[in-house]
Design a protein around this motif. Structure first.
Motif, PDB file in Angstrom:
ATOM      1  N   ARG A   1       0.817  -1.214   0.000  1.00 30.70           N
ATOM      2  CA  ARG A   1       0.000   0.000   0.000  1.00 30.70           C
ATOM      3  C   ARG A   1       0.855   1.270   0.000  1.00 30.70           C
ATOM      4  NH1 ARG A   1      -5.192  -0.387   3.973  1.00 30.70           N
ATOM      5  NH2 ARG A   1      -3.736  -1.291   5.455  1.00 30.70           N
ATOM      6  N   ILE A   2       2.046   1.167   0.584  1.00 36.21           N
ATOM      7  CA  ILE A   2       2.903   2.351   0.621  1.00 36.21           C
ATOM      8  C   ILE A   2       3.242   2.829  -0.788  1.00 36.21           C
ATOM      9  CG2 ILE A   2       5.285   3.045   1.150  1.00 36.21           C
ATOM     10  CD1 ILE A   2       4.843   1.550   3.827  1.00 36.21           C
ATOM     11  N   ALA A   3       3.328   1.886  -1.706  1.00 34.85           N
ATOM     12  CA  ALA A   3       3.668   2.265  -3.076  1.00 34.85           C
ATOM     13  C   ALA A   3       2.636   3.207  -3.676  1.00 34.85           C
ATOM     14  CB  ALA A   3       3.782   1.003  -3.937  1.00 34.85           C
ATOM     15  N   TYR A   4       1.405   3.168  -3.138  1.00 43.76           N
ATOM     16  CA  TYR A   4       0.347   4.012  -3.704  1.00 43.76           C
ATOM     17  C   TYR A   4       0.305   5.388  -3.070  1.00 43.76           C
ATOM     18  CZ  TYR A   4      -1.419  -0.367  -5.546  1.00 43.76           C
ATOM     19  OH  TYR A   4      -1.540  -1.548  -6.200  1.00 43.76           O
ATOM     20  N   HIS A   5       1.239   5.655  -2.129  1.00 41.62           N
ATOM     21  CA  HIS A   5       1.091   6.877  -1.349  1.00 41.62           C
ATOM     22  C   HIS A   5       0.980   8.135  -2.206  1.00 41.62           C
ATOM     23  CE1 HIS A   5       1.368   9.869   1.667  1.00 41.62           C
ATOM     24  NE2 HIS A   5       2.513  10.317   1.202  1.00 41.62           N
TER      25      HIS A   5
ATOM     26  N   ARG B   1       6.097  -5.036  -4.589  1.00 37.88           N
ATOM     27  CA  ARG B   1       6.021  -3.665  -4.109  1.00 37.88           C
ATOM     28  C   ARG B   1       6.540  -2.698  -5.168  1.00 37.88           C
ATOM     29  NH1 ARG B   1       9.824  -1.945   0.771  1.00 37.88           N
ATOM     30  NH2 ARG B   1      11.258  -2.122  -0.967  1.00 37.88           N
ATOM     31  N   ALA B   2       7.667  -3.094  -5.790  1.00 37.40           N
ATOM     32  CA  ALA B   2       8.231  -2.223  -6.821  1.00 37.40           C
ATOM     33  C   ALA B   2       7.239  -2.061  -7.965  1.00 37.40           C
ATOM     34  CB  ALA B   2       9.548  -2.789  -7.319  1.00 37.40           C
TER      35      ALA B   2
ATOM     36  N   ALA C   1       4.239   0.371  -7.700  1.00 39.65           N
ATOM     37  CA  ALA C   1       4.483   1.783  -7.978  1.00 39.65           C
ATOM     38  C   ALA C   1       4.234   2.099  -9.450  1.00 39.65           C
ATOM     39  CB  ALA C   1       5.907   2.171  -7.584  1.00 39.65           C
TER      40      ALA C   1
END
Lengths: 236, 275, 384, 422, 373
Positions: free
Chosen positions: B106-110, B170-171, B174
């Motif tokens: 989810r951090i990738a969508y920040h 994760r990569a 993004a």
């Protein structure tokens, strides 16, 4: 029998990392432990070195029980490890790194003879003896790591992933030196990702999987074993 | 020597990087067309990872240009570079170890979460709407990598192979156009390497990606890459397709050495037999 | 979970209030002594506590006050606002005390006085010199708060008069700690009075209380070459500054206030210095001599010799006596009446005959003492 | 999922309000004496400061010792506003502070907007530019303020006195927080680029600088009413248990809402691995600044509330040694645990000033600070990860979304070999 | 291969931003302003200026001895040992009791009455210093074993909190009446102070006599402090660079697990580091109390903090850095007290620290932080 590891169980907190592993190293042998990442190869080495202690089971070296002996004492007894990732003391010079390898030795003459010996095996280190460890290239660092371990004049040398991150040409050189060291009488316990290479130089090998030994035998036999071939040698 | 049908995605020219007096990268040149799978190899310390750090903006080049989609990326902070479409993985896995698998993705969508700080604090409908959406997107993504059952797990507790997969997931979350993989096969055994190679092919086809890969295991490099660039001492010493590289005398001398099988045989012969 | 914790706290509080709440017939009267027993100046706290306890002992030996036994309640207030408030709340709410002696420092006495006045508890601060201790921000007097010491302007003015008249000084240098309102108050009063009297301030320098190296500012003193140096701080600073001044070849005499009064004053270093004080040990009044003797009998140094009371102990002793005398004069254990009795009280204390002015400050004389050849010599008395 | 979350939300707020009212009743009835009431209020105030620090250190990984400095700024700002109203019957404090907050804040936004087009401006240069903005905005604020002080004063005078006082108090608390936040923004900009320990030391320096400035606030800064090292008197005692507890509740809820959002995750990712966070497109500087500003905002709020508990402020309260107190509290409660922080704050206040005072026998008053560090040591040795570790109350815990059973995505799932990579 | 691609033209504005010139300009403006201001005031009275420099030198060398302890401990276990200043305090107290109660500084003449008094004093003073060093070393090792070692695998912050706890404990336990007492105690110097002044040569200054105006003073304490500090620094540098233990310290500081694999007793080396650092603080305690003759239980806080700042300023972990940082701190302190503003002195010291960190984020001699992607 030089080293005997008998049914050791090692835990990291709740994780049961080694689930009853037994193996031996005989005088003058190269023995290799191969297996996947996380199978417990480095854990085994660190248990022998005294960095970790097994919850049950025992390690004995030349007949003495060293299960609970602290790491620094084990070096004195004649086991030295060249750790994974080389772990050179970057702010120390090459010379000082070697001196640290001989930390447990008192005799100055012996130390300087030891340094001579290492420089003979690794002439490149001699050229760079006053350079800081951190400025060496990867291959040189691996040589220094091995040289440093040899400085304690171990009866048993533990090598953890000596070929990691090295180019093929350097891997070749390192494995040549491993054989050389062995031919001078030092027994070697070798942990390798590169199973093909490891089995080529070793006399015997053990295959680890998730904290257990699943196969063992003479390295030739292992090289020919279809299971091993499939799992670790990439059966092309 | 590259596929001219596709437009250039990344174009690096005359790139230099000095650390103090040390010249880590010298006159580096590299062009990647859209959709290519390119390998970057070379001995340890040759400057491969430095090139990655330059492309992703973690280091700033001393001189030279890095053009991505015809835009110069030198001097642009890393987070913006990521947002323009370059994502990477790391040689030694760098997950957010104490966060859940789901949060890692989810951090990738920040940067395009769709709601702002105030929405989050007051919990506006906008927050709930977008949060749900991005959570579902993240879960779908985990599904693609067969990690959906692991969503609540703390990342550091995953086995090694799953951590690698999570890092790649994760990569990709993004939404990059260019993916940089730094030694993805490090610490993998042969079986794992085979699955990794399949994974690389799979993600390229599915996400229409361009991939730049650093790797030591020749099997991977030769097996998946279409083009290879070889570096030594910060310089490019050769480039070409796998076959050309394997036969390039400069490369053999500096990097490859004799064939591995030949060497293994030689070593076995030398092995002294003990009782 | 949090509920349980809160219930626990509530229960604890109920138990605490019950323990102290159920008194039957009054047999004792409690006096709280709030002093900085920990923190940066515990030594001040100890002197204050010792002086006050001695006064209570003496009264109890005479049969207490109003026939009631006097029970001291000692609490640590750390010379700092928060602990002072907590300590005051504790003695008032938990111990049900109506009379407080304390605190030493103005920064603790002021917040304490707010609580004392809110809860109608009589407070005498023995040594807090800041005007705001007895005054509200709008200038009105706090009915329940008194003090036993001079306020700053008085001592500073006395010092200036003495310097101009008796010493014949023309040029003075002032050293003071800007972070200490006592020191700053004295310094400002001295400066005003000294310039008004025709003297010249050739330099002013500040330091902070943690300082030990005064060489930088002493270099400036020596450069300015004054007739005298006014240094109205506590003895610990005096010891450091005068010793370093001697090494730097500064010969101008130092002068200060009652902070100098301590057995730990380095008399060799401070030799030749003058200071204003509440009383002189050489004073022949019996109350002074009794005080010196009784204190010395009760409190011994580590090596067994008698302790000599310092200004803090003396003022705490006087403050406690004032409080008890006021209770006796009021004839009843009622803070309301006691505060009125206190305002109209005249008491012969160790530090002189004390009456209070309309701002609850004591009116009493100051003496000037000199450090000479290892002794403290009486020089003059200056009436208000 | 929403329903479940809502239930825990309602439950949490309900229980908290119940506890707040319960304690208020105990205080009103007199079961909890002023002694305990003050300590609980101090506990709540410490809870707010420590939550701020927990955001900065526990969640964002920035080792800050500057929290106490912002606390001091908040305390003195709010005190000055209410002092001027209650003692000088003038809204000058309120007007000037709000203008400063607004104009400086506005200048920040303006400069930020202008700088957003310039890529790669280093923090120190940005800091210099913002500093110019602050000077101009501050100057303007004071000039403009002169004109509207009187009308505003008159306006507040129309209201009933006690209501006006409460409104001004409430505004003062918010302004104090905002001012602390603005100071932290400009100070944080260059300093947040420093590595962990160096950042800690720079912020410790900030605390000390603030303390020194407060010591000299009357002489060097010209704030006569603050009285420098003599201590500020005449601050109305307006902080009641109700006020602090409601603020604490609000801060807890804001913290929780923030943490369980995209911003919160980004914030935590910075703590977890800066380089990976960078590579995931997270603007480190922005996240760090945001957290630092928010944490300092809480510190400012707490300071403002604190100033009105005792009605007296002294620079010694803001000594650097005391700046370790919030750090001790968050470590004690468990880094990264909101529950732990709040609990530890109350425990800290009640034990240190309350229980220890009651427990230690007469003659052992000085032992309070011998026992305290020993307790601290034992605590650290027994539970190095804090009392609560990472435990949270249900409402504060992260709720995992339900698993989405394959819709469409499963069809594209690659060959099983990939799933069995290890 | 050589293909010279000319970089696209960079505008003036871009160059300013790339070169970080705005920030640099601001810093430069501040420092020039301050330097010019001080230079102007100094030119009005050069003697005073040199006097201040000498005063700063004395302070700086004492700070250096304390700063070394911080720097060594930080270097090896990455712990900001807040109790270090209090160990310094214990050193001062130990020497006080040794001198005042046991006349340790005069033992040689007590044992051999006919010994030369000067030699007796020198030997006596050195024994006092050694006693303080030994006590502090022992104390530090005890602290390390009890309070820090059990937390070696815990989060770093736990050990920091413990250090603060130890610091509180040492202070308040020391303040108890039967330990050091809470009094300010006048320190009895082992030797008398002699002062000289420089004006057309060096002259001895008689006690109670004013030095001529325009002369610069210095005392035997200054000389002793400088000599002892330099001796200790040199021996420390020798130990760390040349001896086996010193090399082991550096190895342990860099990588503990590997050091253990080499047979180095890591816990032992850490203890030795604590002991050496504390011993230096003990010596500093004696010198500090001799120079500023008063001891009190909280005396370690301020010098401790200043020395810590000095260590950071110089680059924490670096031994020459600690010395340079301390000398800068000493000068900054006296110069700001002498020429800028005394009450703002600590604020100025910290402003300098912050500014230096902004230019060199890891201090003057600090190694750049290792960041590996």
């Amino acid at each position: 029998m030089l080293l005997e590891v008998k049914d050791i169980h090692v835990y990291y907190g709740a994780i049961h990392a080694l689930q009853g592993i037994s193996f031996q190293v005989n005088e003058g042998e190269i023995v290799t432990l191969i297996g996947a990442n996380g199978a417990g190869k480095s854990t085994s080495l660190n248990t022998i070195s005294g960095i970790l202690h097994p919850r049950t089971g025992g390690v004995s070296f030349r007949g003495h029980d060293i299960t609970l002996t602290p790491a620094e004492e084990i070096v004195r007894l004649g086991i030295c490890q060249s750790p994974e990732g080389r772990k050179i003391f970057a702010p120390l010079t090459v010379m000082e790194n070697l001196e640290m390898g001989a930390y447990t030795r008192k005799d100055r003459g012996e130390i300087s003879r030891g340094i001579e010996r290492v420089f003979k095996s690794f002439p490149r280190l001699k050229e760079r003896q006053n350079q800081l460890g951190g400025t060496l290239s990867g291959g040189e660092q691996q040589m220094l790591a091995m040289g440093r371990a040899l400085m304690s004049q171990p009866t048993l040398l533990l090598l953890d992933e000596p070929s990691m991150g090295l180019s093929p040409i350097l891997v070749e050189e390192i494995f040549n030196i491993i054989q050389e060291i062995n031919s001078e009488g030092t027994s070697i316990l070798l942990v390798e990702q590169n199973a093909q290479m490891a089995l080529s130089v070793a006399h015997r090998g053990y295959v680890l999987e998730t904290g257990q030994i699943v196969l063992e035998g003479a390295s030739n036999a292992l090289l020919d074993n279809p299971q091993v071939h499939e799992a670790y040698l990439g059966g092309h | 020597m590259t596929d001219q049908n596709q437009p250039l995605l990344l174009e690096i020219s005359a790139l230099n990087k000095n650390f103090g007096g040390l010249r880590a990268v010298k006159n580096f040149e590299l062009s990647i067309h859209k959709g290519e799978l390119v390998g970057l190899i070379g001995p340890n310390g040759a400057g491969k990872t430095t090139v990655f750090n330059l492309i992703t903006g973690i280091y700033v080049a001393s001189s030279g240009t890095i053009k991505f989609k015809d835009q110069n990326m030198v001097g642009i902070p890393p987070f913006e570079i990521t947002r323009t479409g370059i994502a990477r993985t790391f040689q030694n896995i760098r997950l957010f170890p104490n966060l859940t698998v789901l949060d890692n993705v989810r951090i990738a969508y920040h940067s395009h979460a769709g709601y702002n700080l105030l929405d989050a604090i007051v919990r506006t409908p906008r927050f709930f709407h977008h949060e749900k959406e991005l959570t579902e997107r993240a879960q779908d993504f985990l599904g693609v990598f067969n990690l959906q059952d692991r969503q609540g797990e703390i990342a550091k507790n995953l086995p090694y192979g799953e951590q690698r997969r999570l890092e790649i997931a994760r990569a990709l979350a993004a939404e990059p156009q260019l993916l940089l993989l730094d030694e993805p096969a490090a610490g993998m055994n042969s079986k794992e390497v085979v699955t990794l190679m399949e994974l690389i092919h799979f993600i390229r086809d599915r996400f229409k990606l361009t991939i730049l890969l650093i790797e030591h295991q020749m099997r991977v490099v030769m097996g998946v890459c279409e083009w290879i660039t070889v570096m030594d001492f910060g310089e490019v010493i050769a480039r070409g397709n796998p076959a050309e590289i394997q036969s390039d005398p400069k490369v053999v001398e500096a990097y490859l050495g004799r064939g591995a099988a030949e060497l293994a045989k030689k070593l076995s012969e030398k092995r002294s037999h003990v009782a | 979970m949090s509920k349980r914790i809160f219930t626990l706290i509530a229960l604890l509080a109920i138990a605490a209030s019950m323990m102290t709440g159920c008194q039957q017939k009054q047999t004792e009267i409690k006096i709280a002594i709030l002093a900085p027993l920990s923190g940066a100046v515990p030594t001040f706290g100890e002197s204050t506590r010792d002086g006050a306890l001695l006064a209570i002992d003496e009264w109890n030996a005479k049969g207490g006050v109003l026939g009631l036994k006097i029970v001291p309640v000692v609490e640590d207030s750390q010379c700092s606002a928060d602990p002072a408030v907590n300590a005051a709340n504790k003695v008032i709410d938990v111990d049900k005390v109506h009379y407080i002696i304390g605190e030493v420092c103005s920064s603790a006495s002021i917040p304490m006085s707010l609580i004392a006045n809110e809860k109608h508890v009589v407070q005498i601060s023995p040594t807090s010199t800041n005007a705001q201790v007895t005054l509200n921000a709008d200038g009105s007097v706090k009915p329940y708060t008194f003090r036993a010491c001079f306020i700053d302007p008085f001592q500073g003015t006395v010092g200036a008069k003495f310097a101009l008249g008796n010493l014949g000084a023309k040029k003075a240098f002032i050293l003071f700690d800007q972070g200490n309102d006592y020191v700053r108050g004295l310094a400002e009063a001295f400066e005003a009075a000294f310039t008004a009297g025709g003297g010249e301030i050739v330099g002013k320098e500040t330091y902070v209380k943690e300082d030990t190296d005064f060489s930088a500012i002493l270099a400036k003193v020596s450069e300015a070459n004054p007739d005298m140096v006014y240094l109205p701080d506590y003895y610990n600073i005096i010891n450091l500054v005068t010793a370093q001044a001697k090494e730097k070849g500064i010969t101008a005499p130092f002068m200060g206030g009652d902070g100098w009064d301590s057995t730990d004053l380095d008399r060799a270093a401070a030799d030749g210095g003058y200071f204003t004080n509440h009383y002189s040990e050489q004073d022949t009044r019996p109350i002074v001599q009794d005080w010196l003797q009784n204190y010395g009998e009760k409190y011994k140094k580590a090596d067994g010799t008698a302790k000599v009371p310092d200004a803090l102990a003396t003022l705490a002793y006087d403050a406690t006596n004032l409080m008890l005398a006021a209770i006796e004069k009021a004839g009843v254990d009622d803070p309301e009446k006691v505060k009125d009795a206190l305002a109209g009280l005249t008491w012969e204390g160790v530090s002189g005959r004390i009456t209070f002015d309309q701002n609850h400050n004591p009116i009493k004389a100051a003496v000037i003492l000199q450090v000479k050849d290892g002794e403290i010599k009486y020089v003059a008395t200056v009436a208000p | 999922m929403n329903l479940k979350a809502n239930r825990s939300t309602i439950g949490f707020i309900g229980v908290s309000l119940l506890i707040i009212v319960f304690v208020q009743v105990l205080i009103s009835v007199g079961v909890l004496s002023a002694f305990w009431a003050t300590l609980i209020s101090i506990g709540a105030v410490m809870g707010i400061v420590s939550l701020g620090l927990n955001l900065i250190y526990g969640f964002n990984g920035q080792f800050s010792l500057g929290q106490w400095g912002f606390y001091a700024i908040g305390a003195y700002t709010a005190a000055d506003v209410t002092y001027r109203w209650s003692q000088e019957h003038s809204a000058s404090g309120l007007v000037i502070v709000s203008l400063v907050v607004l104009l400086v804040g506005g200048s920040f936004l303006l400069i930020r907007y202008m700088l957003s087009r310039i890529r790669g401006l280093d923090p120190l240069s940005a800091f210099s530019l913002y500093l110019i903005g602050v000077v101009i905005a501050g100057f303007l604020a004071v000039k403009i303020g002169q004109f509207i002080i009187n009308p505003v004063t008159a306006m507040f005078n129309i209201l009933p006195a006690s209501l006006a006082m409460q409104i001004i108090f409430f505004l003062a608390v918010l302004l104090a927080g905002a001012l602390a936040a603005e100071v932290s923004f400009i100070f944080g900009m260059p300093v947040l680029t420093l590595g962990s320990d160096y950042f800690g030391i720079a912020t410790l320096g900030f605390t000390i600088i603030v303390k020194v400035l407060l010591d000299n606030s009357d002489v060097l800064l010209g704030f006569e009413e603050m009285k420098g090292a003599r201590g500020m008197v005449g601050i109305p005692k307006l902080t009641s248990w109700l006020w602090v507890s409601l603020f604490l509740l609000a801060v807890v809820i804001v913290t929780r809402n923030l943490l369980h959002s995209s911003n919160g995750r980004a914030m935590i990712s910075v703590r977890e691995d800066e380089i990976a966070a960078k590579a995931m497109g997270i603007d480190l500087a922005q996240q760090k600044t945001l957290t630092f500003v928010l944490g300092s905002f809480f510190a400012g709020l707490a300071g403002a509330l604190y100033a009105h508990i005792n009605g007296f402020l002294h620079p010694n309260t803001f000594n650097f040694i005391k700046s370790f107190d919030p750090m001790i509290i968050i470590v004690f409660g468990g880094l990264g645990s909101v529950t732990g922080t709040v609990m530890a704050a109350f425990a800290w206040a009640l034990v240190l000033e309350g229980v220890l005072r009651l427990v230690l026998p007469t003659g052992f008053e000085t032992w309070r600070f011998v026992v305290y560090p020993v307790l601290l040591l034992i605590m650290m040795l027994l539970r190095p990860k804090g009392l609560f570790g990472a435990f949270e109350f249900p409402f504060l815990r992260q709720v995992l979304p339900p698993l989405r059973k394959s819709q469409g995505s499963a069809a594209t799932t690659p060959k099983p070999t990939i799933a069995e990579g290890d | 291969m050589e293909k010279s691609t000319t970089a696209p033209p960079v505008s003036f504005f871009q160059r300013i931003i790339r070169g970080r010139w705005i920030g640099k300009f601001m810093l430069a403006a501040i420092s020039i302003l301050v330097t010019v201001g001080i230079a102007f005031k100094a030119s009005q009275s050069p003697a005073l200026f040199f006097q201040q420099l000498i005063n700063g030198l004395q302070l700086g060398f004492v700070y250096a001895l304390i700063a070394l302890g911080y720097t060594m401990v930080y270097g090896i276990v990455r712990l900001i040992n807040f109790a270090h200043g209090d160990v310094f305090m214990v050193g001062a107290f130990v020497s006080y009791f040794a001198i005042a109660n046991f006349q340790l500084h005069a033992w040689p003449s007590a044992v051999i009455p006919e010994i030369n008094p000067v030699i007796s004093l020198v030997i006596g003073t050195i024994s006092v210093i050694f006693l303080a060093m030994a006590t502090c070393g022992f104390l530090a090792v005890t602290i390390e074993r009890v309070a820090y070692k059990p937390l070696r695998d815990a989060p770093r912050i736990s050990a920091l909190i413990t250090a603060i706890g130890v610091s509180f404990f040492l202070e308040y336990f020391g303040a108890l009446p039967f330990v050091f007492t809470s009094n300010f105690i006048t320190y009895k110097r082992p030797f008398e102070v002699t002062t000289w002044y420089i004006q057309n040569g060096i002259h001895h200054l008689e006690a109670g006599v004013e030095a001529p105006t325009g002369s610069v003073l210095f005392s035997n304490i200054l000389i002793i402090i400088i000599i002892i500090s330099l001796l200790l620094l040199a021996s420390l540098q020798f130990i760390v660079r040349r001896t086996k233990v010193g090399k082991a310290m550096r190895a342990v500081s860099y990588d503990k697990p590997t050091a253990r694999l080499m047979g180095i007793n890591v816990d032992g080396i850490i203890s030795v580091t604590f002991a050496i650092g504390a011993a230096l603080a003990g010596a500093a305690g004696v010198l500090y109390a001799t120079a500023y003759p008063q001891v009190v239980f909280w005396m370690g806080i301020t010098p401790g903090l200043k020395a810590f700042v000095a260590a950071v300023l110089g680059g924490i972990g670096s031994i020459p850095g600690a010395l340079v940082g301390s000398l800068i701190m000493g000068q900054a302190e006296v110069l700001s007290a002498g020429y800028i503003s005394t009450p703002m002195r600590d604020a100025i010291a910290f402003t300098i620290l912050i500014l230096v960190l902004l230019v060199r984020p890891t201090g003057i001699f600090g190694e750049p932080e290792r960041e590996k992607a």
